[in-house]
Structures are given as structure tokens and as C-alpha cells.
Write an enzyme that holds these catalytic residues in place. Structure first.
Site, short mmCIF file in Angstrom:
data_model
loop_
_atom_site.label_atom_id
_atom_site.label_comp_id
_atom_site.label_asym_id
_atom_site.label_seq_id
_atom_site.Cartn_x
_atom_site.Cartn_y
_atom_site.Cartn_z
N ASN A 160 -14.42 11.03 -54.05
CA ASN A 160 -15.80 11.39 -54.37
C ASN A 160 -16.08 11.43 -55.88
O ASN A 160 -16.57 12.43 -56.41
CB ASN A 160 -16.14 12.75 -53.76
CG ASN A 160 -17.14 12.64 -52.62
OD1 ASN A 160 -18.02 11.79 -52.63
ND2 ASN A 160 -17.00 13.50 -51.63
N ASP A 209 -19.34 11.52 -46.17
CA ASP A 209 -18.94 12.86 -45.74
C ASP A 209 -18.85 12.91 -44.21
O ASP A 209 -17.95 13.57 -43.66
CB ASP A 209 -19.95 13.90 -46.23
CG ASP A 209 -20.02 13.97 -47.74
OD1 ASP A 209 -19.01 13.66 -48.40
OD2 ASP A 209 -21.08 14.33 -48.27
N GLY A 259 -16.68 -1.31 -42.75
CA GLY A 259 -15.78 -0.51 -41.94
C GLY A 259 -14.74 0.19 -42.79
O GLY A 259 -15.03 0.67 -43.89
N GLU A 298 -18.51 19.07 -49.65
CA GLU A 298 -17.59 19.88 -48.84
C GLU A 298 -18.31 20.54 -47.67
O GLU A 298 -17.80 20.55 -46.54
CB GLU A 298 -16.92 20.94 -49.72
CG GLU A 298 -16.10 20.38 -50.86
CD GLU A 298 -16.92 20.07 -52.11
OE1 GLU A 298 -16.34 19.55 -53.08
OE2 GLU A 298 -18.14 20.35 -52.11
N GLY A 302 -24.06 19.17 -50.26
CA GLY A 302 -22.79 19.37 -50.97
C GLY A 302 -21.72 18.68 -50.16
O GLY A 302 -21.67 18.83 -48.92
#
Length: 309
Positions: free
Chosen positions: A165, A253, A226, A37, A35
Site C-alpha cells: 500500500n 483492500d 487478476g 486497515e 482507511g
């Protein structure tokens, strides 16, 4: 919590093929969690920061696994019990370069998050409140929870971070664009890929377009190229680190976690970006969403000691 990262959203069980190729020919599978988050929360915790994740989980083994895995990773976990099932995703890598994910989350526990689920004191006491563009795509109640949380944080003077996202399997570009644009306009820190930024700003000036919406810190993640950023009016460019890619999933993430961990620790913008690049690079050298999130010593080893904080 005081001064750490607070984030919330849906974490799911992850069924992943162990070999590269068509799913029909997979010889075995692993079962983990994933996930956006919670991946960021794990990444911040591994780097020595305080982090808290909140979400709904079902009365099943997957929900129990999510709570246990996050707590074991050092994340303070608020897993709200729900009568619906915990969502699942099935992932395989059709080739070494491309991953394919199927979601089984419609009506899941995570999609039933509501504004009332998120304690205002958690938002007011956080050092940063982090949200993504995934949660508002899951349901109307999830969308309301995101906007209410962001507004509460703003009122309390707590910085708000958003990672765009965008997930095409969850909503169309047409539906997503105005919602994401509104969130960016409220945020202090914004992360996006070039394609995600182009959903709602001029493709000829992605950094400037995002900055004009209001955030003081705009960071464009561009994988092997980058990143470029505009932070408090100053432009930064940081090249990618040369590494051997094993699994690209979770790199974005990890990048966000590296940046936010250093920002919470009071590092300079340049240092935050350097750490973000290093954590993203480390993530692609190991399989899994968050299992291989690095600690500080591992980042130093990856960069040969050239990681200034």
C-alpha cells in the site's frame, strides 16, 4: 479475541464528490469513512470472520462516526481517544477511470499512534496480525508501533500479513523502500501490486524477489489482470472476473480481506485466492471504500455459484 484478524492504523473521514468530473463542478458530496486497515477488517467481518481494528480518533463527530460505522459492520473496535483532530480525505473522480485524493492528516489523531497503544495480548491471541505500508509513513511513533507489533506477533507465533500500500503523497520511494523491505522480510503473507513490489525487488522477478526476502505467501494484485501468487513454493494464477466497474477504490483492500478471511477459516491457498478475486471484483461494482463489502451469499451470486471453499 482468539483466532481472528487484528489490525491497526488510521481511519479518516471521507468527503467524496457524488459526480464524475472536476471537483469545482461537483453537485454534491457524501461523507463516510475510509482507511486501508479498517476496510480489511470490515471485509473480513462481512465474510463471517472475527476482526478487530485499533486506532486513535479525535474528539469530533468524525471520530464518533468511525467508531459507530465499524462497530455496525461487525468489527470489534478499539477507538483510542486523542485530543488531536480526526484526519480527513477529499476524493473526486476526474474521469470514470481516475480518482484523485487529497489528505488532511498531518498531526492528526491517527498519526499519533504509539507502540504503547497496542496491547500485546491482542497480538498474541490473534489468528493473523495485518499491517500496511501506510501506517509507518505517518510518523516515527506509528513506524515504531508497526515494527513492535510485528515483532511481538512473530515471537508469539502469530502469522503477520502486510499489504505494501505505497502512498506517494505520504513519503518518497527512496524513504519508503528500505522500510517496506524490512517489513516484508518479517512477514509471513505479503500483498503488493507490481509497481509496489518493484520499489525494492528486481522487476524481472517480482514474485521470486519478494519470496527470497522470507514470506511464504506472496500475492501480486494486478487489478483487471487478476493475480499471481507464490504460496509455500507453489505458483498460482487466477484471472480477474469480468464485471462492470463503478468505483475502483477499495478493490485492493477487499481482495486482501477475501484472502485473509478464507485463510483464517482454514481454506486452501487456491480457495483463498479465488475468494480474494471475487471480493475485489464485487468491490468495484459499488461506490465507496468499504460500504459495499460483500457477504458470502453475494459472492456466490456474483460468481454464479462457482466459489469453492
Amino acid at each position: 479475541m482468539t483466532g481472528g484478524l487484528f489490525t491497526f492504523g488510521e481511519t479518516m473521514g471521507l468527503v467524496a464528490a457524488d459526480t464524475i468530473g472536476p471537483l469545482a463542478y461537483a453537485k454534491g458530496f457524501s461523507f463516510g469513512i475510509g482507511g486501508a486497515e479498517s476496510n480489511v477488517a470490515v471485509g473480513v467481518a462481512r465474510l463471517g470472520g472475527e476482526s478487530c481494528w485499533l486506532g486513535r480518533v479525535g474528539p469530533d463527530a468524525t471520530g464518533t462516526l468511525i467508531k459507530g460505522r465499524l462497530e455496525a459492520a461487525g468489527v470489534r473496535t478499539i477507538a483510542l481517544a486523542d485530543e488531536a483532530f480526526t484526519g480527513l480525505m477529499v476524493r473526486h473522480r476526474r474521469s470514470g477511470q481516475f480518482a484523485h485524493v487529497d489528505y488532511h492528516r498531518s498531526g492528526s489523531a491517527g498519526s499519533r499512534l504509539t507502540p504503547a497503544d497496542i496491547p500485546a495480548h491482542e497480538l498474541r491471541e490473534a489468528g493473523i496480525v495485518h499491517v500496511t505500508g501506510i501506517t509507518p509513513a505517518l510518523s516515527e511513533t506509528c513506524r515504531s508501533a508497526v515494527f513492535q507489533a510485528v515483532e511481538t506477533a512473530i515471537t508469539a507465533g502469530v502469522p503477520v500479513s502486510i499489504d505494501i500500500n505505497y502512498r506517494a503523497k505520504l513519503w518518497s520511494r527512496f524513504d519508503a523502500a528500505p522500510v517496506l523491505r524490512d517489513l516484508v522480510a518479517l512477514a509471513d503473507i505479503v500483498f503488493a501490486s507490481p509497481d509496489e513490489a518493484a520499489l525494492f525487488v528486481d522487476a524481472d522477478d517480482l514474485l521470486g524477489g519478494l519470496a527470497k526476502l522470507g514470506p511464504a505467501e506472496v500475492i501480486l494484485k494486478d487489478g483487471g489482470h487478476g493475480c499471481v501468487a507464490q504460496i509455500n513454493g507453489e505458483r498460482h494464477t487466477v484471472p480477474a472476473l469480468p464485471v462492470t466497474v463503478v468505483d475502483p477504490v477499495g478493490a485492493g483492500d477487499a481482495f486482501v480481506a477475501g484472502y485473509l478471511a478464507d485463510r483464517l477459516a482454514g481454506a486452501t491457498p487456491g480457495q483463498c485466492l479465488t475468494t480474494a478475486i471475487a471480493t475485489g471484483a464485487f468491490a468495484v461494482t459499488v461506490p465507496g471504500d468499504c460500504e459495499g463489502a460483500p457477504d458470502r451469499a453475494e459472492l456466490i451470486a456474483l460468481t454464479g455459484g462457482d466459489l469453492r471453499r
